[in-house]
Structure formats: structure tokens, C-alpha cells
Scaffold this active site. Structure first.
Site, short mmCIF file in Angstrom:
data_model
loop_
_atom_site.label_atom_id
_atom_site.label_comp_id
_atom_site.label_asym_id
_atom_site.label_seq_id
_atom_site.Cartn_x
_atom_site.Cartn_y
_atom_site.Cartn_z
CE LYS A 25 47.11 43.60 53.32
NZ LYS A 25 46.38 43.24 52.14
CG ASN A 26 48.64 40.56 50.74
OD1 ASN A 26 47.60 41.02 51.25
ND2 ASN A 26 49.51 41.31 50.11
NE ARG A 94 41.76 43.75 44.44
CZ ARG A 94 40.94 44.21 43.51
NH1 ARG A 94 40.02 45.09 43.82
NH2 ARG A 94 41.05 43.82 42.28
CB CYS A 118 44.51 50.02 48.87
SG CYS A 118 44.95 49.74 50.59
NE ARG A 123 44.17 46.48 43.97
CZ ARG A 123 44.30 46.18 45.26
NH1 ARG A 123 43.75 46.96 46.16
NH2 ARG A 123 44.94 45.10 45.65
N PRO A 124 41.09 45.62 38.04
CG PRO A 124 41.61 45.20 35.79
CD PRO A 124 42.07 45.98 37.01
CB ILE A 125 38.52 40.63 39.32
CG1 ILE A 125 37.05 40.92 39.06
CG2 ILE A 125 38.98 41.30 40.59
CD1 ILE A 125 36.12 40.20 40.05
CG ASP A 126 40.82 41.38 33.28
OD1 ASP A 126 41.23 41.87 34.34
OD2 ASP A 126 41.51 41.33 32.25
CG ASP A 305 52.11 44.98 48.67
OD1 ASP A 305 51.54 45.71 47.83
OD2 ASP A 305 51.76 43.81 48.90
CB ILE A 327 52.22 46.29 40.50
CG1 ILE A 327 53.56 45.55 40.63
CG2 ILE A 327 51.03 45.36 40.77
CD1 ILE A 327 53.71 44.33 39.76
NE ARG A 398 42.17 46.77 54.11
CZ ARG A 398 42.84 47.03 52.98
NH1 ARG A 398 42.97 48.24 52.56
NH2 ARG A 398 43.33 46.04 52.27
N1 EPU Z 1 45.10 42.83 37.30
C1 EPU Z 1 44.31 42.81 36.17
N2 EPU Z 1 43.31 41.88 36.11
C2 EPU Z 1 43.08 41.00 37.10
C3 EPU Z 1 43.90 41.02 38.26
C4 EPU Z 1 44.90 41.97 38.32
O1 EPU Z 1 44.50 43.60 35.26
O2 EPU Z 1 42.17 40.20 36.97
C5 EPU Z 1 46.16 43.86 37.43
C6 EPU Z 1 45.85 44.78 38.62
O3 EPU Z 1 45.01 45.83 38.22
C7 EPU Z 1 47.22 45.24 39.03
C8 EPU Z 1 48.10 44.05 38.69
O4 EPU Z 1 47.37 43.24 37.79
O5 EPU Z 1 47.60 46.34 38.25
C9 EPU Z 1 48.50 43.21 39.89
O6 EPU Z 1 47.40 42.70 40.55
P1 EPU Z 1 47.37 41.34 41.39
O7 EPU Z 1 46.18 40.61 40.94
O8 EPU Z 1 48.71 40.69 41.33
O9 EPU Z 1 47.15 41.91 42.82
P2 EPU Z 1 46.00 41.58 43.82
O10 EPU Z 1 45.77 40.13 43.87
O11 EPU Z 1 44.82 42.47 43.59
C10 EPU Z 1 47.64 41.23 45.82
C11 EPU Z 1 47.76 41.82 47.19
C12 EPU Z 1 48.26 43.25 47.07
C13 EPU Z 1 49.60 43.26 46.35
C14 EPU Z 1 49.47 42.57 44.98
C15 EPU Z 1 50.79 42.45 44.25
C16 EPU Z 1 46.01 40.67 48.37
C17 EPU Z 1 44.69 40.71 48.99
N3 EPU Z 1 46.45 41.80 47.82
O12 EPU Z 1 46.69 42.04 45.15
O13 EPU Z 1 48.44 43.70 48.39
O14 EPU Z 1 49.99 44.60 46.12
O15 EPU Z 1 48.92 41.24 45.18
O16 EPU Z 1 51.72 41.79 45.01
O17 EPU Z 1 46.69 39.66 48.39
C18 EPU Z 1 48.82 45.34 50.04
O18 EPU Z 1 49.04 44.41 50.83
O19 EPU Z 1 49.06 46.55 50.32
C19 EPU Z 1 48.28 45.04 48.72
C20 EPU Z 1 47.73 45.96 47.92
#
Ligand code: EPU
Length: 417
Positions: A25-26, A94, A118, A123-126, A305, A327, A398
Site C-alpha cells: 500500500k505505502n 493521506r 488515519c 501528522r503535520p506536513i511541515d 504499522d 512515531i 483501505r
Molecule cells: N511528521 C512531521 N512533519 C511532517 C511529516 C511527518 O512532524 O512533515 C511526523 C508525523 O506527524 C509523524 C512522524 O513524523 O509523527 C512520521 O511521519 P511520516 O511522515 O514518516 O509518515 P507518513 O508519511 O505520514 C507513512 C505511511 C504510514 C506509516 C508512516 C511511518 C503512507 C501513505 N503512510 O506515513 O502508514 O505509518 O509512513 O512508517 O505511506 C499505515 O499504513 O497504517 C500508515 C499509517
């Protein structure tokens, strides 16, 4: 909203036979947006999950023609248009954030909303946005909407404050067409990222990973490409755990065990009956499991996960186990429902739970609050005494393709009602 569908599981069956793991998926949720940098892209082994369905709808909206043949998707970008995204599309998942990087690389502009996904933390995207800024983009943030514009993207040296999976992939996609060299440091190491690099390089990009850095030599000449989605290590891990709980030589096919080293090490340490082969794993019910302390952390550490599915397994271990989540801030919503089923789990603080085992689980009416909480409750239902009813199953579909078919095939008693 009325609850229309539930998963109903009658626990106690022995799981046996073979189960086939789908594409990750990811990975696929990044590959589909990344593909728009090219003109024609073939993606093989696409999993049948609702995140893919939603991405397909977004691609169609953009004018991308998606032709499906079994689990192969051919994406034709001949008529793609640079259009603003609709909030309803983007909030369904996401991974819609990957269109930011892809649109920047292809059109130099993206109008999009904050992604869904989820609810397991803030989960910010900064990290993504700061990376785009370093490449030369201007970003206007209004309410939930982002307008990201770059007249010109230029290579930069970017160090991530945390090895974010999404941030690493998104910045890398944007930098693919930037002028000059981009170096991203402190990148995430998850194998899904290498799958995206493989696709982009097949399309003409010049990207290489050097340990914790990714180096991108920008190029405008992207063409057709192809990629095979790597096996879903989280789906595999979930069924391996189910096999240790209830299997009799349950064979899990299409597994890359190298991507699951952290899980395998833990399973061996607690005494689980597993055999690891090149492309498959065999798991059987193990009578006496030892307790353990596990920390969920970035790859190659134990994956967050799988933390919730592992919790179900540890309810059967003899003694006190601990799980620490590093995380997300809010990924223990499954605990309440496992306790309702008879588990003895205490949340020590925001980051840690203590599991006292062994306990016997009993079927109950529970809620899948998020994707992996749902998976945790499905395997709890498989070993629970009696009937378990799980609501809010849209979260589970999902990320787990053909869930009921796959489990029925290995002798589980599960249906969607
Ligand atoms: N974070 C920030 N700022 C950012 C991005 C992330 O502070 O700009 C923080 C997040 O809030 C979180 C941590 O960093 O606390 C990790 O976030 P990451 O960006 O690594 O995760 P993601 O890209 O949002 C992907 C997977 C998740 C999986 C994580 C960690 C996708 C679509 N989602 O999320 O998958 O848990 O990496 O491996 O690829 C799942 O499959 O159940 C799932 C949630």
C-alpha cells in the site's frame, strides 16, 4: 451516519493453507502520483485496496487514462491537465499529498488541500513544505488549502528534521525535475522509498541513495517507465502474526523477509514457530510465547504499522510485555477494545503500553478506529472465543486487499455483513 457494514468473525479456527501477499500500500500510493511525471507508466502488482481506488479517481479527474489488466495498471498521461484538486478527493487518503511533489515537478504549481488518512496523531506536513520551499517554491496556506508555486525549481541541500517517509518521497519527486543537484539528508530508509526511486529512474530520473541521503540530479526528460510494487511488508507481517496465533503451517507467499527483519527478530526472540524462506514464510501456532519489550521506530526498526497487530500476539505471551510507540502520538486506540475482549493492557503514558499475559480473548462488538487497529482486532477476533463484530471497516479495506477472501481461503470464519 448509520453503520452499514461490519466484519463478523467466529474465532477458534485453525488457519492453514496458503495466503498471497499483495503489492505494498505505502509504495503504490506514492507510485501512482509519481507516475504523472512521465507519459506512459506500467505499474505491476497493484493491490486491490480502497486507497488505490481513490487515487485512480483522482488520476481520472486529472485526465490520466488508467487501463487495468488484472493487477497491472497502465497510466497514460497524454491528456493530463493541471487542475486544482477538490477537497473531498484529497481528504480521503493521506497519500494525496504526493500530488504536491508530482505537480510541482510537472507543472510548477499545485492547488491542493490538507491530506486525510488515519487519525493517529497530529501528522503535520511541515517537512514536505519546507523541502518544497528550499527547492524554490512559494506556498500560500489558507485554512486547509495550499497553493504551491515555483516558477523554477532549483537543486538544494535539504536536511530533514525527522526521517519522514512522506516527506522524503514528496521532496524527492519534486526535485526530480529541479535544475541542478539536490541532496536530501536524514531521509527515511523504508523500502517503499526505493521502489519509488526505481520507478522514477526507469522514467529517466537520476536518483541514487547513499545511506541516509538521497542525491538527485535534476532532469526534464522523463518518458515512459515501469515498476513492480514490492510485497506489502505490513500485510505480510499481519498474517505472519495471525499464523503464530492460530496457524498450522500457514504459508504466507510473496514475502520479502529482508524487509521484515525487525519483526522476524522479535518473533524468534519470543519463541514463535516460524520458518523463513526466500519468498515465503511458514507460521504455526506456538503454545508458549515469551514476553518482550518492543519499540516502534523508523525503518529498519520495528514498524509502527505492525505495533497494533503485535499487541494482539503479546496478549498470549506468558508475562509482561511493553510496546513503546515513538512515531505517532495517538496509536493505542485498539487497547480499549482488546481489553473489552479480555486482554489485560495498561496504557502507562502517551507513548507506552504494558501487556500482561497470557489472557484468553472473547468475541465482542468492537470498532476499527484506524487501519492497523482494525487489523489488530481482526486477528484478535480470529483467536477470540465466540463472535467478534468489527464496525468502521472502511479503515481496514483501505489497506488490506481481499481481506475476507484471503482469510476464508485459509479456513477462517469471517464475513462482511
Ligand atoms: N511528521 C512531521 N512533519 C511532517 C511529516 C511527518 O512532524 O512533515 C511526523 C508525523 O506527524 C509523524 C512522524 O513524523 O509523527 C512520521 O511521519 P511520516 O511522515 O514518516 O509518515 P507518513 O508519511 O505520514 C507513512 C505511511 C504510514 C506509516 C508512516 C511511518 C503512507 C501513505 N503512510 O506515513 O502508514 O505509518 O509512513 O512508517 O505511506 C499505515 O499504513 O497504517 C500508515 C499509517
Amino acid at each position: 451516519m448509520t453503520e452499514l457494514t461490519e466484519l463478523v468473525i467466529e474465532g477458534g479456527n485453525t488457519l492453514t493453507g496458503e495466503i498471497e501477499i499483495g503489492g505494498a500500500k505505502n509504495s503504490v500510493v506514492a507510485l501512482m502520483p509519481a507516475a504523472i511525471l512521465g507519459n506512459k507508466v506500467l505499474i505491476e502488482k497493484v493491490p486491490n485496496i480502497s486507497d488505490v481506488t481513490n487515487l485512480k479517481l483522482i488520476l481520472n479527474y486529472l485526465g490520466v487514462k488508467v487501463t487495468e489488466e488484472n493487477d497491472n495498471f497502465l497510466l497514460d498521461m497524454s491528456n493530463i491537465e493541471n487542475k486544482p484538486f477538490e477537497e473531498a478527493q484529497v481528504s480521503k487518503l493521506r497519500a494525496s499529498y504526493y500530488f504536491m511533489g508530482a505537480f510541482l515537478a510537472r507543472f510548477g504549481k499545485c492547488e491542493i488541500y490538507h491530506p486525510g488518512g488515519c487519525v493517529i496523531g497530529e501528522r503535520p506536513i511541515d517537512i514536505h513544505l519546507n523541502g518544497f520551499r528550499k527547492l524554490g517554491a512559494d506556498i500560500i496556506e489558507e485554512d486547509n488549502k495550499y497553493t504551491i508555486i515555483a516558477d523554477k525549481l532549483e537543486g538544494a541541500n535539504i536536511t530533514l528534521k525527522f526521517p519522514s517517509v512522506g516527506g522524503t518521497i514528496n521532496i524527492m519527486i519534486a526535485a526530480t525535475t529541479a535544475e541542478g543537484i539536490t541532496v536530501i539528508n536524514n531521509v527515511a530508509m523504508e523500502p517503499e522509498i526505493d521502489n519509488v526511486i526505481e520507478l522514477l529512474n526507469s522514467m529517466g530520473a537520476k536518483i541514487k541513495r547513499e545511506d541516509h541521503s538521497i542525491i538527485i540530479e535534476g532532469t526534464k526528460e522523463l518518458h515512459e517507465g515501469r515498476v513492480r510494487v514490492i510485497p506489502d511488508r505490513i500485510e505480510a507481517g499481519t498474517y505472519i502474526i495471525a499464523g503464530v496465533l492460530a496457524g498450522e503451517k500457514l504459508k504466507i507467499n510473496n514475502v520479502n523477509a529482508n524487509h521484515l527483519t525487525a519483526l522476524m527478530d522479535i518473533l524468534k526472540e519470543i519463541g514463535a514457530d516460524i520458518e523463513i524462506h526466500d519468498n515465503y514464510v511458514i507460521a504455526s501456532k506456538t503454545e508458549k510465547l515469551l514476553p518482550i519489550s518492543v519499540v516502534a521506530e523508523p525503518y529498519p526498526g520495528f514498524p509502527t504499522d505492525l505495533q497494533q497487530p503485535l499487541t494482539t500476539l503479546l496478549t498470549t505471551a506468558s508475562g509482561t510485555s511493553y510496546i513503546t510507540e515513538t512515531i505517532y502520538e495517538n496509536r493505542f486506540k485498539n487497547v480499549e477494545y482488546l481489553n473489552q475482549m479480555g486482554a489485560d493492557i495498561k496504557q502507562i503514558n502517551d507513548k507506552q503500553i504494558m501487556i500482561q499475559g497470557p489472557t484468553n480473548l472473547t468475541g465482542s462488538k468492537v470498532v476499527s478506529t484506524d487501519l492497523r487497529a482494525g487489523a489488530c482486532l481482526v486477528i484478535a477476533g480470529l483467536i477470540g472465543n465466540g463472535i467478534t463484530r468489527i464496525s468502521s471497516i472502511e479503515h481496514i479495506i483501505r489497506g488490506y486487499e481481499h481481506l475476507t477472501d484471503k482469510l476464508t481461503k485459509i479456513n477462517a470464519n469471517i464475513k462482511i455483513v
